[in-house]
Scaffold this motif. Sequence first.
Motif, PDB file in Angstrom:
ATOM      1  N   MET A   1      28.810  64.612  47.900  1.00 46.71           N
ATOM      2  CA  MET A   1      27.800  63.785  47.184  1.00 46.71           C
ATOM      3  C   MET A   1      28.227  62.500  47.412  1.00 46.71           C
ATOM      4  SD  MET A   1      26.934  65.433  43.579  1.00 46.71           S
ATOM      5  CE  MET A   1      28.276  66.068  42.789  1.00 46.71           C
ATOM      6  N   SER A   2      27.440  61.827  48.078  1.00 43.87           N
ATOM      7  CA  SER A   2      27.650  60.179  48.068  1.00 43.87           C
ATOM      8  C   SER A   2      26.311  59.567  47.724  1.00 43.87           C
ATOM      9  CB  SER A   2      27.885  60.106  49.570  1.00 43.87           C
ATOM     10  OG  SER A   2      26.881  60.415  50.344  1.00 43.87           O
ATOM     11  N   SER A   3      26.719  58.237  47.484  1.00 46.98           N
ATOM     12  CA  SER A   3      25.693  57.628  47.258  1.00 46.98           C
ATOM     13  C   SER A   3      24.809  56.963  48.328  1.00 46.98           C
ATOM     14  CB  SER A   3      25.940  56.312  46.459  1.00 46.98           C
ATOM     15  OG  SER A   3      26.877  55.593  46.904  1.00 46.98           O
ATOM     16  N   THR A   4      23.528  56.427  47.945  1.00 49.24           N
ATOM     17  CA  THR A   4      22.855  56.040  49.482  1.00 49.24           C
ATOM     18  C   THR A   4      23.436  55.056  50.569  1.00 49.24           C
ATOM     19  OG1 THR A   4      21.013  56.523  47.689  1.00 49.24           O
ATOM     20  CG2 THR A   4      20.431  55.274  49.832  1.00 49.24           C
ATOM     21  N   THR A   5      23.250  55.425  51.681  1.00 50.69           N
ATOM     22  CA  THR A   5      23.741  54.420  52.584  1.00 50.69           C
ATOM     23  C   THR A   5      22.512  53.852  53.093  1.00 50.69           C
ATOM     24  OG1 THR A   5      23.724  56.216  54.127  1.00 50.69           O
ATOM     25  CG2 THR A   5      25.915  55.298  53.356  1.00 50.69           C
ATOM     26  N   LEU A   6      22.352  52.541  53.504  1.00 52.81           N
ATOM     27  CA  LEU A   6      21.235  51.808  53.843  1.00 52.81           C
ATOM     28  C   LEU A   6      21.494  51.489  55.469  1.00 52.81           C
ATOM     29  CD1 LEU A   6      20.514  49.281  50.856  1.00 52.81           C
ATOM     30  CD2 LEU A   6      19.517  51.413  51.562  1.00 52.81           C
ATOM     31  N   PRO A   7      20.503  51.445  56.277  1.00 55.40           N
ATOM     32  CA  PRO A   7      20.568  51.521  57.529  1.00 55.40           C
ATOM     33  C   PRO A   7      20.437  49.927  58.089  1.00 55.40           C
ATOM     34  CG  PRO A   7      18.378  52.389  57.072  1.00 55.40           C
ATOM     35  CD  PRO A   7      18.820  52.105  55.952  1.00 55.40           C
ATOM     36  N   TYR A 331       9.951  62.516  60.608  1.00 55.21           N
ATOM     37  CA  TYR A 331      10.838  62.187  59.709  1.00 55.21           C
ATOM     38  C   TYR A 331      11.102  60.828  59.242  1.00 55.21           C
ATOM     39  CZ  TYR A 331      15.689  62.375  57.417  1.00 55.21           C
ATOM     40  OH  TYR A 331      16.780  61.981  56.577  1.00 55.21           O
ATOM     41  N   HIS A 332      10.880  60.641  58.030  1.00 56.86           N
ATOM     42  CA  HIS A 332      11.158  59.020  57.658  1.00 56.86           C
ATOM     43  C   HIS A 332      12.319  59.181  56.664  1.00 56.86           C
ATOM     44  CE1 HIS A 332       7.921  56.573  59.118  1.00 56.86           C
ATOM     45  NE2 HIS A 332       7.446  57.861  59.622  1.00 56.86           N
ATOM     46  N   PRO A 333      13.496  58.355  56.839  1.00 51.56           N
ATOM     47  CA  PRO A 333      14.293  58.253  55.708  1.00 51.56           C
ATOM     48  C   PRO A 333      13.679  57.774  54.287  1.00 51.56           C
ATOM     49  CG  PRO A 333      14.791  56.641  57.735  1.00 51.56           C
ATOM     50  CD  PRO A 333      13.583  57.214  57.707  1.00 51.56           C
ATOM     51  N   ILE A 334      14.136  58.412  53.385  1.00 50.14           N
ATOM     52  CA  ILE A 334      13.683  58.210  51.937  1.00 50.14           C
ATOM     53  C   ILE A 334      14.986  57.718  50.976  1.00 50.14           C
ATOM     54  CG2 ILE A 334      12.631  58.970  49.879  1.00 50.14           C
ATOM     55  CD1 ILE A 334      10.826  60.731  51.696  1.00 50.14           C
ATOM     56  N   VAL A 335      14.540  56.507  50.371  1.00 48.51           N
ATOM     57  CA  VAL A 335      15.793  56.265  49.317  1.00 48.51           C
ATOM     58  C   VAL A 335      15.230  56.126  47.805  1.00 48.51           C
ATOM     59  CG1 VAL A 335      17.397  55.123  51.182  1.00 48.51           C
ATOM     60  CG2 VAL A 335      15.776  53.870  49.570  1.00 48.51           C
ATOM     61  N   VAL A 336      16.126  56.396  46.912  1.00 43.18           N
ATOM     62  CA  VAL A 336      15.405  56.013  45.587  1.00 43.18           C
ATOM     63  C   VAL A 336      15.835  54.644  45.382  1.00 43.18           C
ATOM     64  CG1 VAL A 336      15.307  56.834  43.146  1.00 43.18           C
ATOM     65  CG2 VAL A 336      15.968  58.311  44.928  1.00 43.18           C
ATOM     66  N   ARG A 363      10.363  67.301  53.539  1.00 45.53           N
ATOM     67  CA  ARG A 363      10.901  68.499  52.845  1.00 45.53           C
ATOM     68  C   ARG A 363      12.249  68.620  52.889  1.00 45.53           C
ATOM     69  NH1 ARG A 363       6.707  71.878  51.327  1.00 45.53           N
ATOM     70  NH2 ARG A 363       5.210  72.299  53.136  1.00 45.53           N
ATOM     71  N   ASP A 364      12.803  69.206  51.702  1.00 44.39           N
ATOM     72  CA  ASP A 364      14.160  69.649  51.732  1.00 44.39           C
ATOM     73  C   ASP A 364      15.120  68.397  51.777  1.00 44.39           C
ATOM     74  OD1 ASP A 364      13.439  72.242  51.303  1.00 44.39           O
ATOM     75  OD2 ASP A 364      13.389  72.545  53.498  1.00 44.39           O
ATOM     76  N   ARG A 365      14.717  67.149  51.003  1.00 44.04           N
ATOM     77  CA  ARG A 365      15.659  66.132  51.157  1.00 44.04           C
ATOM     78  C   ARG A 365      16.481  66.084  50.023  1.00 44.04           C
ATOM     79  NH1 ARG A 365      13.727  61.896  54.221  1.00 44.04           N
ATOM     80  NH2 ARG A 365      12.522  63.158  55.632  1.00 44.04           N
ATOM     81  N   LEU A 366      18.005  65.672  50.440  1.00 45.48           N
ATOM     82  CA  LEU A 366      18.896  65.424  49.443  1.00 45.48           C
ATOM     83  C   LEU A 366      18.623  64.222  48.769  1.00 45.48           C
ATOM     84  CD1 LEU A 366      21.400  66.881  48.110  1.00 45.48           C
ATOM     85  CD2 LEU A 366      22.740  65.788  50.197  1.00 45.48           C
ATOM     86  N   LEU A 367      18.510  64.180  47.293  1.00 47.92           N
ATOM     87  CA  LEU A 367      18.601  62.698  46.657  1.00 47.92           C
ATOM     88  C   LEU A 367      19.038  62.570  45.475  1.00 47.92           C
ATOM     89  CD1 LEU A 367      14.495  62.421  47.290  1.00 47.92           C
ATOM     90  CD2 LEU A 367      16.322  61.060  48.641  1.00 47.92           C
ATOM     91  N   PRO A 368      19.172  61.711  44.957  1.00 44.80           N
ATOM     92  CA  PRO A 368      19.677  61.668  43.389  1.00 44.80           C
ATOM     93  C   PRO A 368      18.801  62.356  42.664  1.00 44.80           C
ATOM     94  CG  PRO A 368      19.743  59.434  44.681  1.00 44.80           C
ATOM     95  CD  PRO A 368      18.925  60.227  45.277  1.00 44.80           C
TER      96      PRO A 368
END
Length: 431
Positions: A1-7, A331-336, A363-368
């Motif tokens: 479990m990590s927080s979001t990384t930004l590219p 696929y597009h990266p998604i962040v909250v 589909r099946d995205r790991l998010l907060p």
Amino acid sequence: MSSTTLPHNYLENKSGVLYIDGVSTIKLAEIFDTPLYVLSENRIRENFRRLRETLLKHYEKIRIYYSAKANTSLAVLKILESEGSYLDAVSPGEVFLAFKAGFQPERILFTGTSVRDDELKFLIDSNVTINIDSLSQLKRLLKLHIPEKLSIRVNPEVGAGHHEHVITAGKNSKFGIWEADVLEAYRMAKNAGVKQLGIHMHIGSGILTIKPFLLAAKKLLEIACKIHEKLGINFEFIDFGGGLGVPYKPDEKPLDVERFAERMLNLFKDKIKEYDLGKPFFCIEPGRFIVCDAGILLTRVNTLKVTPFKKFIGVDAGFNTLIRPVMYGSYHPIVVANKLNAPEEEVYDVAGPLCESGDILARDRLLPKISEGDLLAILNAGAYGFSMSSQYNSRPRCAEVLVRNGEYALIREKEKFEDLVRGQKIPQWLN
Ligand code: LLP
């Protein structure tokens, strides 16, 4: 479990909130509503400059034609015009927009397919350079007018791309002229009195390796050599098209632009020397590479739905706003955007508002852990995002905003219901 990384470094995490080019995405969503496309001016300029400087290290006669179809917003075109970009247009409408943004006709190359005679007339009157896609088009053009300058698109028989739909050379492709007819095409153009000639290819889109570019370029240069030998044509430019990819998935590596430039230009310089082709301009036509990672799509969560099989996040952007996931399985990266510091701990499907089962952005995205009201940012949405959006399900198109060093400006208003009926008429007999 990590927080979001930004590219990218123009995307920042400030106390858990996503900032783009110094502007809070939460603030932008509040002011302009969602869905909302946001583009970073700095990133667009940076991408263009990085590419130009890299190419210029190897050869001085370089032209970059921004491929407008990736994003035709006037502000984007204006930014690229000010950078000294040339422009690849595929329709009379794109030529019209390029003029509106201040491009001079000398800087526009029109590469169309299935081009009508009235469109050819429009292009002739516009004085842009036409890149010919078929013998039919060439014959029809030469009947109407003999241009000073002309280019011919060749099918180099090597295609590549992130999806079958975007491969634009090879056996199944509708684009370009095959080697067997190319000589005939140049002979016709030369005999008709065309003075300056170019040669062109575009093999596909979203290519992350250098090999297909090199293979196709080799073939194009061989064809150029034959034409030079047989007809004595000295090409004013050789255009290798667009297709430079950008990574979307976490495991994808970026195209090595330094190596791309080095390998392509070494091949180019070797071959123009070996084939005695003089010193033509080296041209490329990137679209995605310039604008893709400069843009994000903000969309608000309105619904959470848990079924025995899935957790759905219902958002206000669907494939009417961003069609790539549905059209190409992209696929597009998604962040909250309001929870960048929260651990990623739940798996969700992100669903749009359209009445189609296929209206799924991810589909099946790991998010907060998501709550209704959260703001999602879909990254890498600057290319083929807004430009492919529609009013499907009678949803007006969304707005676009440009940001720069903490400043923001609306560059396209969101459409209103009135835009859904604009141009429509009810026949008298129905009244
Ligand atoms: N030149 C020509 C003649 C083209 O047809 C294209 C793209 C480009 C340049 C620019 O290609 P780029 O550098 O952007 O890859 N809608 C698809 C992409 C279709 C590209 C069509 N032609 C997508 O969203 O992936």
